[in-house]
Design a protein around this motif. Structure first.
Motif, PDB file in Angstrom:
ATOM      1  N   ARG A 310       0.821  -1.208   0.000  1.00 35.40           N
ATOM      2  CA  ARG A 310       0.000   0.000   0.000  1.00 35.40           C
ATOM      3  C   ARG A 310       0.859   1.264   0.000  1.00 35.40           C
ATOM      4  N   LYS A 311       1.907   1.246   0.814  1.00 33.20           N
ATOM      5  CA  LYS A 311       2.781   2.420   0.892  1.00 33.20           C
ATOM      6  C   LYS A 311       3.544   2.632  -0.420  1.00 33.20           C
ATOM      7  N   ALA A 312       3.991   1.528  -1.034  1.00 34.50           N
ATOM      8  CA  ALA A 312       4.701   1.641  -2.311  1.00 34.50           C
ATOM      9  C   ALA A 312       3.774   2.181  -3.396  1.00 34.50           C
ATOM     10  N   ILE A 313       2.550   1.703  -3.415  1.00 30.51           N
ATOM     11  CA  ILE A 313       1.587   2.156  -4.426  1.00 30.51           C
ATOM     12  C   ILE A 313       1.253   3.631  -4.218  1.00 30.51           C
ATOM     13  N   GLY A 314       1.047   4.029  -2.947  1.00 31.99           N
ATOM     14  CA  GLY A 314       0.769   5.431  -2.653  1.00 31.99           C
ATOM     15  C   GLY A 314       1.893   6.337  -3.108  1.00 31.99           C
ATOM     16  N   ALA A 315       3.131   5.895  -2.849  1.00 31.84           N
ATOM     17  CA  ALA A 315       4.299   6.700  -3.240  1.00 31.84           C
ATOM     18  C   ALA A 315       4.414   6.822  -4.760  1.00 31.84           C
ATOM     19  N   GLU A 316       4.141   5.727  -5.480  1.00 31.64           N
ATOM     20  CA  GLU A 316       4.219   5.764  -6.940  1.00 31.64           C
ATOM     21  C   GLU A 316       3.142   6.666  -7.545  1.00 31.64           C
ATOM     22  N   PHE A 317       1.938   6.619  -6.964  1.00 32.77           N
ATOM     23  CA  PHE A 317       0.879   7.512  -7.453  1.00 32.77           C
ATOM     24  C   PHE A 317       1.320   8.968  -7.340  1.00 32.77           C
ATOM     25  N   ILE A 318       1.884   9.312  -6.185  1.00 39.33           N
ATOM     26  CA  ILE A 318       2.299  10.701  -5.969  1.00 39.33           C
ATOM     27  C   ILE A 318       3.381  11.108  -6.968  1.00 39.33           C
ATOM     28  N   GLU A 319       4.297  10.188  -7.311  1.00 38.84           N
ATOM     29  CA  GLU A 319       5.325  10.493  -8.305  1.00 38.84           C
ATOM     30  C   GLU A 319       4.694  10.829  -9.652  1.00 38.84           C
ATOM     31  N   VAL A 320       3.643  10.079 -10.016  1.00 37.62           N
ATOM     32  CA  VAL A 320       2.947  10.368 -11.276  1.00 37.62           C
ATOM     33  C   VAL A 320       2.378  11.780 -11.251  1.00 37.62           C
ATOM     34  N   PHE A 321       1.732  12.140 -10.141  1.00 40.09           N
ATOM     35  CA  PHE A 321       1.084  13.454 -10.066  1.00 40.09           C
ATOM     36  C   PHE A 321       2.116  14.583 -10.020  1.00 40.09           C
ATOM     37  N   LYS A 322       3.237  14.339  -9.364  1.00 39.26           N
ATOM     38  CA  LYS A 322       4.303  15.347  -9.342  1.00 39.26           C
ATOM     39  C   LYS A 322       4.842  15.588 -10.756  1.00 39.26           C
ATOM     40  N   ASN A 323       5.084  14.505 -11.466  1.00 47.08           N
ATOM     41  CA  ASN A 323       5.608  14.615 -12.838  1.00 47.08           C
ATOM     42  C   ASN A 323       4.597  15.311 -13.751  1.00 47.08           C
ATOM     43  N   TYR A 324       3.328  14.954 -13.552  1.00 50.88           N
ATOM     44  CA  TYR A 324       2.280  15.560 -14.373  1.00 50.88           C
ATOM     45  C   TYR A 324       2.169  17.056 -14.089  1.00 50.88           C
ATOM     46  N   ALA A 325       2.309  17.443 -12.805  1.00 51.71           N
ATOM     47  CA  ALA A 325       2.263  18.857 -12.434  1.00 51.71           C
ATOM     48  C   ALA A 325       3.411  19.624 -13.090  1.00 51.71           C
ATOM     49  N   THR A 326       4.566  18.986 -13.131  1.00 52.72           N
ATOM     50  CA  THR A 326       5.734  19.632 -13.766  1.00 52.72           C
ATOM     51  C   THR A 326       5.499  19.832 -15.255  1.00 52.72           C
ATOM     52  N   GLU A 327       4.911  18.843 -15.918  1.00 51.33           N
ATOM     53  CA  GLU A 327       4.614  18.962 -17.346  1.00 51.33           C
ATOM     54  C   GLU A 327       3.588  20.060 -17.603  1.00 51.33           C
ATOM     55  N   LEU A 328       2.584  20.162 -16.707  1.00 54.72           N
ATOM     56  CA  LEU A 328       1.580  21.215 -16.872  1.00 54.72           C
ATOM     57  C   LEU A 328       2.202  22.595 -16.703  1.00 54.72           C
ATOM     58  N   GLU A 329       3.174  22.676 -15.810  1.00 54.75           N
ATOM     59  CA  GLU A 329       3.856  23.958 -15.606  1.00 54.75           C
ATOM     60  C   GLU A 329       4.559  24.410 -16.887  1.00 54.75           C
ATOM     61  N   LYS A 330       5.127  23.446 -17.600  1.00 56.33           N
ATOM     62  CA  LYS A 330       5.825  23.779 -18.848  1.00 56.33           C
ATOM     63  C   LYS A 330       4.849  24.273 -19.917  1.00 56.33           C
ATOM     64  N   THR A 331       3.657  23.672 -19.955  1.00 59.92           N
ATOM     65  CA  THR A 331       2.708  24.025 -21.020  1.00 59.92           C
ATOM     66  C   THR A 331       1.777  25.180 -20.645  1.00 59.92           C
ATOM     67  N   LEU A 332       1.459  25.292 -19.335  1.00 57.56           N
ATOM     68  CA  LEU A 332       0.516  26.314 -18.902  1.00 57.56           C
ATOM     69  C   LEU A 332       1.170  27.525 -18.242  1.00 57.56           C
ATOM     70  N   GLY A 333       2.383  27.313 -17.746  1.00 57.65           N
ATOM     71  CA  GLY A 333       3.036  28.369 -16.994  1.00 57.65           C
ATOM     72  C   GLY A 333       2.586  28.448 -15.559  1.00 57.65           C
ATOM     73  N   LYS A 335       1.977  25.837 -12.136  1.00 60.01           N
ATOM     74  CA  LYS A 335       2.144  24.493 -11.590  1.00 60.01           C
ATOM     75  C   LYS A 335       1.029  24.203 -10.579  1.00 60.01           C
ATOM     76  N   PRO A 336       0.200  23.177 -10.823  1.00 58.99           N
ATOM     77  CA  PRO A 336      -0.863  22.835  -9.868  1.00 58.99           C
ATOM     78  C   PRO A 336      -0.281  22.441  -8.507  1.00 58.99           C
ATOM     79  N   MET A 337      -0.805  23.050  -7.456  1.00 57.79           N
ATOM     80  CA  MET A 337      -0.328  22.780  -6.107  1.00 57.79           C
ATOM     81  C   MET A 337      -1.377  22.058  -5.270  1.00 57.79           C
TER      82      MET A 337
END
Length: 536
Positions: A310-333, A335-337
């Motif tokens: 459960r902890k490993a899955i939770g951590a991996e989900f958060i990594e996906v969302f962090k990476n996605y937030a970074t990509e949105l920052e590049k395209t939108l200017g 960064k979702p917080m």
């Protein structure tokens, strides 16, 4: 930080949990009366109790004996605080015994061996607790081995069992009351009326809790929390909770909400296609699907412990969302917080503070990946509009939001996916594929028999054992799978679904004929408690 909590807007009925199997039922009964209830562990500090400014406090039952050293009890200063603020207190079973013992009375092991099950009690002619009843004898549900033998000064015994035990007490001056029986269970005659009379007639709790108000409050909170130019990510699992949460937040943020559906390799058969079709064609939510299968399965390789999964899955989900937030920052200017999750009240309760938190009488059932499985360095502000709600309440909000009924009625699916339905290492060859096939056959069979809407949740479990069988006149040594189907109101308690023998025979035959890696099917007939709904 999280956008949640309804306590500040509603009169709070606070329940302190001392381990009774019926505690969740008390919480539900209160909410059925349109009152907001909160559940705290029995060893919650006085400061935590004060923080929610309870209108009334209910002390639950439990398995302990108050006359035994180190038994759980309310914190020092509790009764003084309640008296000062005129907060009524009701003790149920162990709760009544604790009131008796702590306020100067005496509790001993019952001389007659205790009282269990449905039993009659005689009510005193005049009492606050039973003033609404016309009958002087009522059948109630008992479950106690101790009893009050001496009441504290100021208390009156207002009901006794036919064996002579004191089973209801009251001190109308201090506003403290007690039931030795369980009014919250259906086996107690007029039990719901007793709770209603105490809360409305004695404690004067306003009935100000309904899903329409909850929806409006959450919309206002999100609007106040998220600035007019800020963006948020929503973690969509394809389940009811996250979908209704996304629909709610989308009403406030519009295109500033970015929904992410993660294919983590732990989904059911064809789940990605079904979920994306639902979001695009029925809910009209902007959703991005992220394939995170390889990193997730790599992370789970060799991991067998359920908590570690459960902890490993939770951590991996958060990594996906962090990476996605970074990509949105590049395209939108921008960064979702903010991160939107469909966290429910049962998730919070079962992921209660672990050892070392100072709550020695509280037990963690399992860390939900979206609560106990989150990393400490989250880097998002959580928006969890349903953190105070049960599943059926979220479904009610979903109906108010216009979420399609076929989606509202969908069976729950765990956030960690099939990882908690494959016992042991999920990455061993063939396990996930086998489970997907079996689960699909089982659920389709339920639909064919017209039983889907009668069942709260149904699924298959891959067991870490093999059994000898005979298929095609040949000896086989193949996998064993378990089937599980339950009915429940909120996931806190559940009972197994009683299929007909014909259905079980049919589904077992289909599985063994179509899934060549399986030669034995078993059906789980364990309720919750003592088991949980999921196996891990």
């Amino acid at each position: 930080m999280a956008a949640n909590g309804a306590a500040s807007h509603h009169a709070v009925v606070l329940i302190l949990d001392y381990g009774s199997q019926y505690t969740q039922l008390i919480t539900r009964r209160v909410r059925e009366l349109c009152m907001f209830s909160m559940l705290f562990p029995g060893d919650a500090s006085l400061e935590r109790i004060k923080s929610v400014s309870p209108h009334v406090v209910i002390l639950s039952g439990g398995p302990n004996s108050v006359h035994v050293e180190d038994s759980p009890r309310v914190p020092d200063g509790f009764f003084e605080y309640c008296a000062e603020r005129n907060v009524p207190v009701l003790g149920i079973c162990y709760g009544m015994q604790m009131i008796t013992q702590l306020l100067g009375g005496e509790v001993k092991a019952a001389a007659h061996g205790g009282e269990y099950g449905r039993m009659p009690m005689d009510i005193a002619p005049a009492s606050q607790l039973f003033s609404f009843l016309s009958s002087s004898t009522v059948n109630v549900w008992m479950s106690h081995g101790d009893e009050a033998v001496k009441l504290p000064t100021g208390f009156t015994a207002v009901a006794k069992s036919h064996q002579g035990a004191i089973v209801a007490i009251e001190d109308t001056v201090r506003n403290v009351y007690g039931f030795q029986f369980h009014p919250e269970v259906m086996h107690t005659e007029h039990g719901m009326e007793m709770i209603k009379h105490f809360l409305i007639g004695i404690a004067h709790v306003p009935a100000d809790w309904n899903m329409g108000q909850v929806l409006e409050e959450q919309l206002q909170k999100i609007a106040l929390l998220v600035g007019p130019t800020e963006h948020a990510i929503c973690a969509l699992s394809g389940g009811v909770d996250s979908t209704v949460a996304a629909t709610l937040v989308h009403k406030v943020l519009g295109d500033r909400l970015h929904c992410v559906f993660v294919d983590n390799g732990l989904l059911r058969l064809n789940e990605q296609q079904r979920v994306m079709d639902t979001f695009n064609n029925h809910l009209h939510l902007p959703v991005t699907c992220v394939d995170h299968t390889k990193p997730m399965l790599d992370r789970l390789t060799g991991v067998s412990d359920p908590e570690a999964k459960r902890k490993a899955i939770g951590a991996e989900f958060i990594e996906v969302f962090k990476n996605y937030a970074t990509e949105l920052e590049k395209t939108l200017g921008v960064k979702p917080m903010y991160l939107v999750q469909g966290t429910l009240y049962p998730d919070v309760i079962e992921s209660c503070p672990p050892p070392g938190s100072g709550q020695k009488h509280s037990h963690m059932i399992k860390s939900h990946h979206n609560v106990g499985g989150l990393p400490k360095d989250l880097q998002f502000t959580l928006i969890e509009p349903f953190r105070d709600l049960f599943k059926d309440e979220v479904r009610a909000v979903g109906r108010l939001l216009g979420v399609p009924e076929q989606f509202i009625k969908r069976h729950p699916f765990p956030g960690p996916g099939l990882a908690v339905r494959v016992l042991g290492d999920v990455t061993e060859e063939g396990k996930l594929d086998t489970l997907r096939e079996v689960d699909e056959i089982f659920v389709n069979c339920i639909r064919e028999y017209g039983l889907y809407d009668e069942i709260w949740q149904a699924f298959a479990v891959f067991l870490p054992i093999k059994a000898v069988g005979v298929q095609g006149d040949q000896r086989t040594h193949s996998h064993v799978v378990a089937l599980r189907a339950v009915n429940s109101a909120d996931g806190m308690t559940a009972d197994w679904y009683n299929f007909t023998p014909a259905f079980l025979r049919d589904v077992s035959t289909r599985i063994c004929n179509k899934v060549r890696t399986v030669n034995r099917v078993v059906y789980d007939i364990t309720s919750k408690p003592p088991g949980t709904i999921e196996w891990e």
